[in-house]
Motif scaffolding. Structure first.
Motif, PDB file in Angstrom:
ATOM      1  N   ALA A  73       0.842  -1.189   0.000  1.00  0.00           N
ATOM      2  CA  ALA A  73       0.000   0.000   0.000  1.00  0.00           C
ATOM      3  C   ALA A  73       0.875   1.236   0.000  1.00  0.00           C
ATOM      4  N   TYR A  74       0.588   2.151  -0.911  1.00  0.00           N
ATOM      5  CA  TYR A  74       1.409   3.351  -1.002  1.00  0.00           C
ATOM      6  C   TYR A  74       0.587   4.596  -0.729  1.00  0.00           C
ATOM      7  N   SER A  75       1.259   5.626  -0.245  1.00  0.00           N
ATOM      8  CA  SER A  75       0.617   6.904   0.048  1.00  0.00           C
ATOM      9  C   SER A  75       1.679   7.986   0.027  1.00  0.00           C
ATOM     10  N   THR A 111       4.042 -12.219 -10.891  1.00  0.00           N
ATOM     11  CA  THR A 111       3.362 -11.200 -11.684  1.00  0.00           C
ATOM     12  C   THR A 111       3.154  -9.954 -10.827  1.00  0.00           C
ATOM     13  N   ILE A 112       3.606  -8.829 -11.351  1.00  0.00           N
ATOM     14  CA  ILE A 112       3.407  -7.555 -10.658  1.00  0.00           C
ATOM     15  C   ILE A 112       2.192  -6.864 -11.255  1.00  0.00           C
ATOM     16  N   SER A 113       1.434  -6.196 -10.401  1.00  0.00           N
ATOM     17  CA  SER A 113       0.272  -5.462 -10.885  1.00  0.00           C
ATOM     18  C   SER A 113      -0.002  -4.286  -9.962  1.00  0.00           C
ATOM     19  N   ARG A 114      -0.886  -3.434 -10.418  1.00  0.00           N
ATOM     20  CA  ARG A 114      -1.177  -2.227  -9.660  1.00  0.00           C
ATOM     21  C   ARG A 114      -2.667  -1.955  -9.702  1.00  0.00           C
ATOM     22  N   LYS A 121      -7.084   1.314  -5.248  1.00  0.00           N
ATOM     23  CA  LYS A 121      -6.727   0.911  -3.889  1.00  0.00           C
ATOM     24  C   LYS A 121      -5.344   1.398  -3.474  1.00  0.00           C
ATOM     25  N   ASN A 122      -4.676   2.132  -4.355  1.00  0.00           N
ATOM     26  CA  ASN A 122      -3.319   2.608  -4.062  1.00  0.00           C
ATOM     27  C   ASN A 122      -2.430   1.460  -3.591  1.00  0.00           C
ATOM     28  N   THR A 123      -2.450   0.396  -4.365  1.00  0.00           N
ATOM     29  CA  THR A 123      -1.738  -0.808  -3.954  1.00  0.00           C
ATOM     30  C   THR A 123      -1.031  -1.449  -5.137  1.00  0.00           C
ATOM     31  N   ILE A 124       0.167  -1.955  -4.860  1.00  0.00           N
ATOM     32  CA  ILE A 124       0.941  -2.756  -5.798  1.00  0.00           C
ATOM     33  C   ILE A 124       0.906  -4.196  -5.303  1.00  0.00           C
ATOM     34  N   TYR A 125       0.800  -5.137  -6.222  1.00  0.00           N
ATOM     35  CA  TYR A 125       0.762  -6.538  -5.832  1.00  0.00           C
ATOM     36  C   TYR A 125       1.925  -7.294  -6.470  1.00  0.00           C
TER      37      TYR A 125
END
Length: 124
Positions: free
Chosen positions: A23-25, A69-72, A76-80
């Motif tokens: 989670a980013y902010s 696998t990277i995704s965004r 949700k302001n989130t990277i997975y």
């Protein structure tokens, strides 16, 4: 400043899957890319994958290509980081990081902000 908080680590059996979240902010307008790294004791951080902030381009280290696998999710302001076919050698602390210098960096020195890390343990 950019704040990053990872979650989703844990214990999984070899061959299993796990999804990490970051989670980013904060001042994300200055970010060019978000990346995932991992680190085992006594070694430097290993680059795994990155996603470009604008456009969503991705790339992967050979060690995880085809398995991770990277995704965004902008809403949700989130990277997975979706990890599958996990191996015992994937055991490490996993970090997400933000790069405000440019796109295409795989060295940890180019990333300016880091999360606290989340432990992933893969049992054989």
């Amino acid at each position: 400043q950019v704040q990053l908080v990872e979650s989703g680590g844990g214990l999984v059996q070899a061959g299993g899957s796990l999804r990490l979240s970051c989670a980013y902010s904060g001042r994300t307008f200055s970010v060019y890319a978000m990346g995932w790294f991992r680190q085992v004791p006594g070694k430097t951080r290993e680059f795994l994958s990155a996603v470009r902030w604008s456009g969503g381009d991705t790339y992967y280290a050979d060690s995880v290509k085809g398995r991770f696998t990277i995704s965004r999710d902008n809403a949700k302001n989130t990277i997975y980081l979706q990890m599958s076919s996990l191996k015992p050698e994937d055991t490490a602390v996993y970090y997400c990081a933000a790069d405000k210098r440019g796109w295409g960096h795989i060295n940890e020195e180019s990333y300016d902000y880091w999360g606290q890390g989340t432990q992933v343990t893969v049992s054989s």
